[in-house]
Design an enzyme around this catalytic site. Sequence first.
Site, PDB file in Angstrom:
ATOM      1  N   ASP A   8       0.877  -1.166   0.000  1.00  0.00           N
ATOM      2  CA  ASP A   8       0.000   0.000   0.000  1.00  0.00           C
ATOM      3  C   ASP A   8       0.917   1.219   0.000  1.00  0.00           C
ATOM      4  OD1 ASP A   8       0.904   0.250   2.601  1.00  0.00           O
ATOM      5  OD2 ASP A   8      -1.077   0.253   3.538  1.00  0.00           O
ATOM      6  N   CYS A  65       2.944  -3.375   4.014  1.00  0.00           N
ATOM      7  CA  CYS A  65       2.137  -2.232   4.428  1.00  0.00           C
ATOM      8  C   CYS A  65       2.813  -1.661   5.675  1.00  0.00           C
ATOM      9  CB  CYS A  65       0.667  -2.609   4.634  1.00  0.00           C
ATOM     10  SG  CYS A  65       0.318  -3.774   5.957  1.00  0.00           S
ATOM     11  N   THR A  67       2.372  -2.180   8.895  1.00  0.00           N
ATOM     12  CA  THR A  67       2.716  -3.236   9.847  1.00  0.00           C
ATOM     13  C   THR A  67       2.888  -4.611   9.213  1.00  0.00           C
ATOM     14  OG1 THR A  67       0.367  -3.657  10.167  1.00  0.00           O
ATOM     15  CG2 THR A  67       1.426  -2.112  11.721  1.00  0.00           C
ATOM     16  N   GLY A  68       2.271  -4.837   8.068  1.00  0.00           N
ATOM     17  CA  GLY A  68       2.157  -6.178   7.481  1.00  0.00           C
ATOM     18  C   GLY A  68       0.889  -6.884   7.923  1.00  0.00           C
ATOM     19  N   HIS A  98       7.724 -24.716   9.047  1.00  0.00           N
ATOM     20  CA  HIS A  98       6.648 -25.328   9.832  1.00  0.00           C
ATOM     21  C   HIS A  98       5.256 -25.076   9.246  1.00  0.00           C
ATOM     22  CE1 HIS A  98       9.101 -25.628  13.852  1.00  0.00           C
ATOM     23  NE2 HIS A  98       9.721 -26.176  12.824  1.00  0.00           N
ATOM     24  N   ARG A 132       5.816 -33.948  10.816  1.00  0.00           N
ATOM     25  CA  ARG A 132       4.734 -33.681  11.777  1.00  0.00           C
ATOM     26  C   ARG A 132       3.965 -32.402  11.426  1.00  0.00           C
ATOM     27  NH1 ARG A 132       9.291 -31.472  14.168  1.00  0.00           N
ATOM     28  NH2 ARG A 132       9.003 -29.592  15.431  1.00  0.00           N
ATOM     29  N   HIS A 133       4.582 -31.553  10.594  1.00  0.00           N
ATOM     30  CA  HIS A 133       3.909 -30.298  10.242  1.00  0.00           C
ATOM     31  C   HIS A 133       2.909 -30.478   9.095  1.00  0.00           C
ATOM     32  CE1 HIS A 133       6.673 -28.352  12.912  1.00  0.00           C
ATOM     33  NE2 HIS A 133       7.694 -28.875  12.264  1.00  0.00           N
TER      34      HIS A 133
HETATM   35  C1  RB5 Z   1      -2.026   2.535   6.558  1.00  0.00           C
HETATM   36  O1  RB5 Z   1      -2.032   3.712   7.305  1.00  0.00           O
HETATM   37  C2  RB5 Z   1      -1.874   1.336   7.479  1.00  0.00           C
HETATM   38  O2  RB5 Z   1      -3.037   1.130   8.195  1.00  0.00           O
HETATM   39  C3  RB5 Z   1      -1.512   0.106   6.677  1.00  0.00           C
HETATM   40  O3  RB5 Z   1      -0.338   0.341   5.978  1.00  0.00           O
HETATM   41  C4  RB5 Z   1      -1.273  -1.189   7.424  1.00  0.00           C
HETATM   42  O4  RB5 Z   1      -0.358  -1.010   8.469  1.00  0.00           O
HETATM   43  C5  RB5 Z   1      -2.471  -1.932   7.853  1.00  0.00           C
HETATM   44  O5  RB5 Z   1      -2.372  -3.032   8.391  1.00  0.00           O
END
Ligand code: RB5
Length: 149
Positions: A8, A65, A67-68, A98, A132-133
């Site tokens: 994003d 993004c 945080t991911g 895993h 096992r996985h």
């Molecule tokens: C965008 O501001 C932010 O919410 C997005 O990049 C992401 O972290 C969402 O999970």
Amino acid sequence: MNISIASDHAGFEQKEHLAAYLKERGYEVINRGPDSDDRVDYPDYALAVALDVVNGKSTFGVLLCGTGIGMAISANKVDGIRAANVTTPEFAELARAHNNANIVCLSARFVDEETNRAIVEKFFATSFEGGRHACRVQKIGNIELLSKE
Ligand code: RB5
């Protein structure tokens, strides 16, 4: 190996750098956008990469993004996707070994570019251990069927 990548707006800059780096390393990179850091909605880009992976166009997907987290939640809505939100190379290894993860979701706001490059390299280089996985990963797939009953 084909890799699909997208982000994003928060992940745009790292995504462009990572795509160029992966091309230099010899990967076939399918860049699903965006083409600028204008504000966009991450589920649209998670879907594009997830479809490439389940349709066999790419072996792995990479999503960035802030945080991911949003990317992982979105990509995991697609049947057959196992997307892992990864912040260390060790977790990248375990997500492959895993969980047989097929998409790695990265944080562009909390993880630096060098670490994200190391995460992606570890992710691509690690094979699923099976054993096992295997039955646990099979059960993840079963949830897709059970949730539609
Ligand atoms: C965008 O501001 C932010 O919410 C997005 O990049 C992401 O972290 C969402 O999970």
